[in-house]
Design an enzyme around this catalytic site. Structure first.
Site, PDB file in Angstrom:
ATOM      1  CE  LYS A 151      -3.771  -2.510   0.337  1.00  0.00           C
ATOM      2  NZ  LYS A 151      -4.948  -2.516  -0.535  1.00  0.00           N
ATOM      3  CG  HIS A 269      -8.273  -9.265  -6.443  1.00  0.00           C
ATOM      4  ND1 HIS A 269      -9.149  -8.264  -6.776  1.00  0.00           N
ATOM      5  CD2 HIS A 269      -7.815  -8.967  -5.208  1.00  0.00           C
ATOM      6  CE1 HIS A 269      -9.205  -7.384  -5.785  1.00  0.00           C
ATOM      7  NE2 HIS A 269      -8.413  -7.783  -4.813  1.00  0.00           N
ATOM      8  NE  ARG A 270     -14.121 -11.684  -2.755  1.00  0.00           N
ATOM      9  CZ  ARG A 270     -14.988 -11.903  -1.784  1.00  0.00           C
ATOM     10  NH1 ARG A 270     -16.063 -12.609  -2.017  1.00  0.00           N
ATOM     11  NH2 ARG A 270     -14.783 -11.443  -0.565  1.00  0.00           N
ATOM     12  CG  HIS A 302      -9.278 -12.374  -2.793  1.00  0.00           C
ATOM     13  ND1 HIS A 302      -8.897 -11.293  -2.041  1.00  0.00           N
ATOM     14  CD2 HIS A 302      -8.180 -12.749  -3.494  1.00  0.00           C
ATOM     15  CE1 HIS A 302      -7.622 -11.016  -2.280  1.00  0.00           C
ATOM     16  NE2 HIS A 302      -7.161 -11.886  -3.173  1.00  0.00           N
ATOM     17  N   GLY A 339      -8.909  -8.245   3.320  1.00  0.00           N
ATOM     18  CA  GLY A 339      -9.777  -7.071   3.407  1.00  0.00           C
ATOM     19  C   GLY A 339      -9.885  -6.574   4.836  1.00  0.00           C
ATOM     20  N   GLY A 363      -2.909  -3.162   4.591  1.00  0.00           N
ATOM     21  CA  GLY A 363      -2.811  -2.147   5.639  1.00  0.00           C
ATOM     22  C   GLY A 363      -2.376  -2.739   6.968  1.00  0.00           C
TER      23      GLY A 363
HETATM   24  C1  CAP Z   1      -6.938  -5.670   0.829  1.00  0.00           C
HETATM   25  C2  CAP Z   1      -7.142  -5.467  -0.639  1.00  0.00           C
HETATM   26  C3  CAP Z   1      -7.940  -6.570  -1.358  1.00  0.00           C
HETATM   27  C4  CAP Z   1      -9.325  -6.824  -0.803  1.00  0.00           C
HETATM   28  C5  CAP Z   1     -10.233  -7.500  -1.812  1.00  0.00           C
HETATM   29  C6  CAP Z   1      -7.805  -4.115  -0.922  1.00  0.00           C
HETATM   30  O1  CAP Z   1      -6.189  -4.642   1.425  1.00  0.00           O
HETATM   31  O2  CAP Z   1      -5.889  -5.419  -1.265  1.00  0.00           O
HETATM   32  O3  CAP Z   1      -8.069  -6.145  -2.676  1.00  0.00           O
HETATM   33  O4  CAP Z   1      -9.204  -7.630   0.306  1.00  0.00           O
HETATM   34  O5  CAP Z   1     -11.445  -7.845  -1.238  1.00  0.00           O
HETATM   35  O6  CAP Z   1      -7.431  -3.532  -1.939  1.00  0.00           O
HETATM   36  O7  CAP Z   1      -8.723  -3.735  -0.218  1.00  0.00           O
HETATM   37  P1  CAP Z   1      -6.138  -4.450   3.019  1.00  0.00           P
HETATM   38  P2  CAP Z   1     -11.901  -9.369  -1.066  1.00  0.00           P
HETATM   39  O8  CAP Z   1      -5.527  -5.683   3.612  1.00  0.00           O
HETATM   40  O9  CAP Z   1      -5.295  -3.227   3.231  1.00  0.00           O
HETATM   41  O10 CAP Z   1      -7.559  -4.247   3.489  1.00  0.00           O
HETATM   42  O11 CAP Z   1     -10.751 -10.119  -0.453  1.00  0.00           O
HETATM   43  O12 CAP Z   1     -13.105  -9.324  -0.181  1.00  0.00           O
HETATM   44  O13 CAP Z   1     -12.211  -9.842  -2.421  1.00  0.00           O
HETATM   45 MG    MG Z   2      -6.573  -4.882  -3.223  1.00  0.00          MG
END
Ligand code: CAP
Ligand code: MG
Length: 412
Positions: A151, A269-270, A302, A339, A363
């Site tokens: 990030k 990824h979704r 995911h 997430g 994060g």
């Molecule tokens: C998580 C993440 C993922 C999400 C996707 C984001 O970051 O990289 O893309 O988890 O959602 O961009 O939000 P953090 P899911 O760890 O900083 O939250 O897994 O529900 O498909």
């Molecule tokens: Mg992400």
């Protein structure tokens, strides 16, 4: 010759055959329609019917679906095998999740679940590796594998990105993962990022004696994706990351084919899934999207955090269970929890989803007060402790980085 009209698609005494695809829909009929009328229309419009009564001349192949059960706002529809083209997910979804999603006969309609019959399921390849990546690539034993995504999502230079990877890997994490909107932009070109990150991976492997890997985001139009898959293989990667919903299932099928030639695993990824599955009584459930991902060949997918993180989730544990179950001999899928996760949430997460998963935090690693390396150490320590059934607070006494993470974010 009898006409084909909506009533012809309803038979509540019908027993689906083993060869048929059986779908369950939640249906809220339009105000001028009862459930029986709506059910006939769902079966009709998703197979071979239309709004007008037809006078079918001569002999045609009967490809009608049958609405065979109505129960508590749900209908079951059985589709004949011959309706579907082998191994063509776009065609399957154009039937079972196509025009019916927008028809005026229903206020809302959600495709909840599918029971995939062997003749159709086995025309798809399924995953090449599935959960075996934990053992085959990482030799991870009983613990979940771990991943982190740098990030901010975009804006880091190639050097910064690869350096973060090095810190995360040497801190104890298994996988570096690109974020969904990082592909091949000027500030961090794909080819440079791939080679520099893999060079740092090699360095981290030498230093730690552990296997490390990189989920590089190849998402693009199909031609570019295939070129990128080839580059990953050429440079000694083990995985590609694909945003399966935004790039589309036909593209995923081509990537799966190419990955098979190279022995590469697919991290799915979704992004955009919530456009289909967030409204609980309309669209396509995440459960079905997960089924489609498995058939098309995603090795890891995911599936959410069982409500512990920052995003809405649909039945993470139930979907994971389905990803593990036998599907006519196709490989299983490794669920990825991601997430809004941080080390303090890991014990509860593992309680809810078990250890046969990948734990992914962005994060919750890079936001550690002492930086990425410390954040990675904290996450790995939390995962090791939780997988071994040890108390995370006791572990924090031994691992100061974990103590700092818990102090910052708590344990809930
Ligand atoms: C998580 C993440 C993922 C999400 C996707 C984001 O970051 O990289 O893309 O988890 O959602 O961009 O939000 P953090 P899911 O760890 O900083 O939250 O897994 O529900 O498909
Ligand atoms: Mg992400």
């Amino acid at each position: 010759m009898p006409g084909i009209n909506y009533e012809d698609f309803l038979d509540l005494d019908y027993e689906p055959r083993d060869s048929e695809l059986v779908c369950t829909f939640a249906v809220d009929p339009a105000s001028d329609m009862d459930m029986t009328d709506a059910a006939g229309r769902v079966a009709s419009e998703s197979s071979n019917g239309t709004w007008a009564e037809l006078q079918a001349e001569g002999s045609i192949t009967d490809l009608s679906a049958t609405a065979c059960a109505i129960d508590d706002g749900r209908i079951t529809v059985a589709y004949p095998d011959a309706l579907f083209e082998d191994g063509n997910m776009a065609q399957v979804l154009s039937c079972i999740a196509g025009n019916i999603m927008g028809m005026k006969a229903v206020e809302r309609i959600r495709l909840l679940d599918c029971d995939w019959p062997e003749p159709l399921a086995t025309t798809f390849p399924g995953p090449q590796f599935g959960t075996s990546v934990r053992e085959e690539i990482f030799d991870a034993g009983d613990r979940p594998i771990t991943a982190t995504v740098p990030k901010p999502k975009v804006g880091l230079s190639t050097d910064q990105h690869a350096q973060i990877g090095y810190e995360a890997w040497t801190g104890g994490l298994d996988l570096l993962k690109d974020d969904e909107n990082l592909t091949d932009q000027d500030f961090n070109p794909f080819a440079d990022r791939l080679t520099e990150s893999l060079a740092q991976r090699d360095r981290a492997e030498d230093e730690t004696g552990e296997k490390k890997s990189y989920l590089v985001n190849v998402t693009a139009d199909t031609r570019r994706m295939l070129e990128r898959v080839d580059m990953v293989a050429e440079h000694g990667g083990e995985y590609v990351m694909v945003d399966v919903v935004t790039c589309g299932w036909s593209a995923v099928q081509r990537v799966r084919e190419r990955c098979d030639e190279h022995g590469l695993a697919i991290h799915a990824h979704r992004a955009m899934h919530a456009a289909f599955d967030r409204i609980p009584d309309h669209g396509v459930s995440m459960r079905v999207l997960a089924q489609v991902s498995r058939l098309c060949g995603a090795d890891q997918l995911h599936t959410g955090t069982a409500d512990l993180g920052k995003l809405e989730n649909e039945d993470t544990a139930g979907i994971n269970e389905w990803l593990y179950t036998d599907l006519h001999g196709l490989n299983d899928v490794l669920p990825v929890a991601s997430g809004g996760l941080h080390p303090g949430l890991v014990p509860e997460l593992i309680d809810r989803v078990g250890t046969n998963v990948c734990v992914q935090a962005g994060g919750g690693v890079h936001g550690h007060p002492d930086g990425t390396h410390a954040g990675a150490k904290a996450l790995r320590a939390a995962v090791d402790a939780a997988a071994a059934g040890e108390d995370i607070e006791a572990k924090a006494d031994e691992v100061p980085e974990l103590a700092t993470a818990i102090e910052k974010w708590g344990t809930e």
